[in-house]
Design an enzyme around this catalytic site. Sequence first.
Site, PDB file in Angstrom:
ATOM      1  N   ASP A   1       0.828  -1.215   0.000  1.00  0.00           N
ATOM      2  CA  ASP A   1       0.000   0.000   0.000  1.00  0.00           C
ATOM      3  C   ASP A   1       0.853   1.252   0.000  1.00  0.00           C
ATOM      4  OD1 ASP A   1      -2.900  -0.347   0.041  1.00  0.00           O
ATOM      5  OD2 ASP A   1      -2.529  -1.590   1.797  1.00  0.00           O
TER       6      ASP A   1
ATOM      7  N   LYS B   1      -7.835  11.165  10.949  1.00  0.00           N
ATOM      8  CA  LYS B   1      -7.313  10.399   9.803  1.00  0.00           C
ATOM      9  C   LYS B   1      -8.115  10.624   8.530  1.00  0.00           C
ATOM     10  CE  LYS B   1      -6.360   5.779   8.046  1.00  0.00           C
ATOM     11  NZ  LYS B   1      -6.344   4.314   8.291  1.00  0.00           N
TER      12      LYS B   1
ATOM     13  N   ASP C   1      -4.077   2.638  -5.368  1.00  0.00           N
ATOM     14  CA  ASP C   1      -2.702   2.759  -4.879  1.00  0.00           C
ATOM     15  C   ASP C   1      -2.304   1.572  -3.994  1.00  0.00           C
ATOM     16  OD1 ASP C   1      -4.367   3.340  -2.790  1.00  0.00           O
ATOM     17  OD2 ASP C   1      -3.231   5.037  -2.035  1.00  0.00           O
TER      18      ASP C   1
END
Length: 1221
Positions: free
Chosen positions: A912, A981, A1140
């Site tokens: 990742d 986050k 991604d």
Amino acid sequence: MSALRCGRRAAGLRRALWPKGHPCFLAEEGTLGGVWGRKRSLSASACEQDRRKGCGHAELLEVLEARVRQLQAEGTAEEVMVKRVAMAQAPEAGGIWPPRQAPVGAEGAAPVLSSHWVQKLDKDQQLIEKRLQQLEGKLPKIVEKSTWEKRLRMEPRLLSRKLAGQLQQWERKRPQSPWEEQLARLLQEAPKKLSREADEGSESRLEGQRQKLLAFLECCLLTGHLPLAHHVLVAQHSRAPQQQLLTLPMYNTVMLGWARQGSFKELMYVFFMLKDAGLAPDLLSYAAALQCMGRLDQDAGTIRRCLKQMEQDGLSLQGLFSAVPLSTEEREELLRAVRKARPAFSPQPPPPPPPQVNTSPLLQEIYAKDPSVSYPKLHLSLKELQGLFRQQLGVEMATTVTVESVEKAPLLTEEVLQARKTLAALRAEWESVLSLELQETKESEARAAAEGRPSLFPYLCLLSEKELVGLLLQTLQALPSHGESLFFLAHELGVRVLKRKRLRNQVEELEQRYFEYLHLLASDTQVAEPCLPRQHWEALGVPEAPPEQPWPVSVLVQLGKQLAEVLVRAVQMPSSLAAPRGPSTLIPVLYHVYSFRSFRQIGILKPHPAFTQLQETAAERTLIFESTEVPMLCPPLPWTSPHSGAFLLSPTKMMRSLEGTQQHQLLLERCPPAELHGALDALTQLGNCAWRVNGRVLDLVLDLFRDKGCPRLGVPAPPTEAPRPPEGRQTPKGCLLPEASPADKAEMRRELARRLKVAREMQSLRADALYRLSLAQHLRNHVFWLPHNMDFRGRTYPCSPHFNHLGSDLARALLEFAQGRPLGPHGLDWLKIHLINLTGLKKRESLQTRRDYADAVMEDILDSAERPMTGRKWWMEADEPWQTLACCMEIAQVVHSPDPTTYISHFPVHQDGSCNGLQHYAALGRDSTGATSVNLSPSDLPQDVYSEVAAQVEVFRRQDAKQGVRVAQVLEGFISRKVVKQTVMTVVYGVTRYGGRLQIEKRLRELEDFPQEFVWEASHYLVRQVFNSLQEMFSGTRSIQRWLTESARLISLTGSAVEWITPLGVPIIQPYHRDSKVMIKGGLQSLTFSSSVDTNQKPNTLKQKNGFPPNFIHSLDSTHMMLTALYCYRKGLTFVSVHDCFWTHAADVGVMNQVCREQFVRLHSQPILHDLSRFLIKRFCSDSRTSKSMWVSRLKDTLLSVPPTGTFDLDQVKRSTFFFS
């Protein structure tokens, strides 16, 4: 639709369906039903229906009495119904009165009809009598030739008196003056362009109408109704106001149709209209005329004059064969005509195309010829792949796939068997009734078209009546118990008809070419020299089909609305299913209500509760999917153009977009083919990865799914677990008592709304899981492929929506590579690291620490693999529990194998990106501080940007708390990584302060100890501090964002949508325009919807400027992924991605990591921002007509002010362990 539709036969059916005394199925509107897609092969001829007059009288009395009861109930209905259900609520909660016994007014009071009701009943009686007459005469009408076809007009009405006089004169002189000579003379008439001045708004409306008219004409040709197309063209041309709608492609479409039939007289009529409209014929017009002459074997003199006039118009003879899209047969007829006038003519072969080699510096190695390159092959033999091709061909020709449902099979009790028998009998009846209704609808639409108006008739002819009936019954079975909006159903039905209108490819030729192509992929064959799949396919000389023109959205919705209304009118059931004590009449299965969704009133189609209960009781075990909604059983066709690739027969776009959108496709079609090679080859490579189902995980998931689910593990609960309405005094009935306070009533309404919302969400999640798990079970013992395409930003997605690797943790755990690789010396280590990554533990630790931790908990890992549901259940505490379990099982097999290095692993290992959007921003700005925060720089331990932002916010909070800021004091101890986050992750993708505040508010409400009265104030404070922290930590990032935003704002103010080209050569345009309202009137309700993709509307400045920064970054991360995919393929690796997140075999993770880092550095070594600036200046600031505009001047100044870059050294990325990890 009238209850008399089925006559005595329907009454007999009702008696057979429910014997006297058999219990009925009851259900409240709020209950949840299963989502089914059963499609029966039962059929009944419409001509077998009983049409004797005697049956009508008994039925008429029942219908009129039911109408009385319906009208009596109108004053007390809770919902505004357009089509009401024939039932009344009993005094007891949950009961349903038989229609005859429903209480009205005082107990025992006889119904008294007002004059208003009498008028309605008289009107109903007249309609019923008229319907009986229609039914009596229907059979001869079906056999008899439709009268509308006899009224079609061929001769045009011309507005020019001169041309009209010539037409009449030549008509009188026939056959002395052949039509061919008249054409030659007519071509010499100089076109007189008609004045078509219109303002911007009216021009936008005209363009929408032109698209609909052109689509109608093309559809008429496709379905064999050329005379109807000609008639509508004549009717539109004959009215001066309507003539401004007509364009040259419309005349050419009809001319080409007549040319194919050799009908020169009708073609001549179109030429007269074309000249009358002031238009000049183009190459396609001449091609149609000459082709028709070739078919009729006409004399050379006329053809010679025609060719001479064409040259005088500045059109090239060679262009007829090189620039006009014609079939092989049409080209032969055209050449025959030309050679009559010029026997020595031979069309020159098309010049060899310029070297189709992508010149991008990023792809030089990919397209460099290297005999030593070893591209990966599949693990299947040529014979096996040929067999799989034939299976996939059969699936696509059938258009649908029937799959067994994985819902728990019910006990086959007498009640279940009776319910299934009832449904089967109803469907058999509905098939014939729907077929009749479709015939009537087609006839009605044909008559409308015969009056000169474009209608839905040709669209209804695209599929056979049997296919349309099957499509409608599938829609009925899949309708949830709470209903669905009419607009959504209409749009979905229209799209499904469009998808089934596939190209009729020549299957034999396709099979021959595909078998040759398989030599590149099969394990037991070789090709002359290594090449990419697209290059090999193109070398076979496969002819490419022309791109299909999309239908306007309004046509899709109008067609789907018409089909939905057919379903509502036709599908009825015996009232005994809802009220067995009452008389047996026919009642609608679907009814139309208005309801509020998000403060908007919308029309909804709901199934009758009794029908929903019948479905639930029958618990049928089949689902039906479109062939393009399931994975492929053979390798997809390689992508060779923006409209050619993926499925064998079903047309698929390389760039997905909303139906009716053309701007993306036009941009791609204009792009030089070689510029798209990188994207085409990357999509092909992603689609060529073979998959299989992880059966061990699937079995465990199915056990939970068939029990009561497990929401904590991502397995949705069944509808029986949905929250029920409150009981006692808090029931809806209790709240209506006089002593109930307004506050109690309001609280009850809120609680009911909350529970209904939860129930609907549970049903949606359950249906999604049902589709995914049923497809997984269906494909359990198969190898399959997931063809890919991309969105307008270049991000790639599998075409199969229900079962792929882009879904949740559960969805990913169900899949593994079909082709295995030996683990080698480092494969087991990567499996261990991957496992700990999935648990969410040790995020801030080194890779060695993670490996050591995996060894330390090996006992728990093995216990999870061997006793997942009965052991210590260590895997259930992970962030990604199902993928963790799958990895535990893989490690257990490796550990127990004789030699772990030779173990063949099919398990995909992920790497990742670390906040990948910020990584691209930091690289663009060479921002050293930001680069360190997102792991572009080497370090012993991974950096966590979310924790760093939380720490910076805490610094700001302490400062404010010391100064006495109340909210800062309240937040002490509550600022954590989890709270900030999501906002940090999405700020790079354009989240606004408003959106960020909502995200933080949601996190704060999850904190049990946080005082909820401060949530609103605290979320405002925190989002401001998060943005301040990012500004301080990523100063370069914020300056680039502001530059992109301001550039997009100014581009939009000049009247254009933002465009750019990715470093891989893919053209991008943002599809954000001001909304245009579209209204479709009539029927159940008028539908009004907004379209933001109308290119005739001005750009939406807010969306353009807010969308540009995130969309530009998305285009960069997709470019990085595609480069990694191509270079991994060149090295022989299996590679797939979830944006991604990059996947490969455990043995190849090291190689993939190296390629990933190298390609990121190569990508950002390009002058990306300066290239963007130069492109935008050339595209939007180089027009001399607009260069003096204030906005253009400011735009140019802004574009020239490219943000300065920092000093970060990109080569450090190659040494960064945690860049992707």
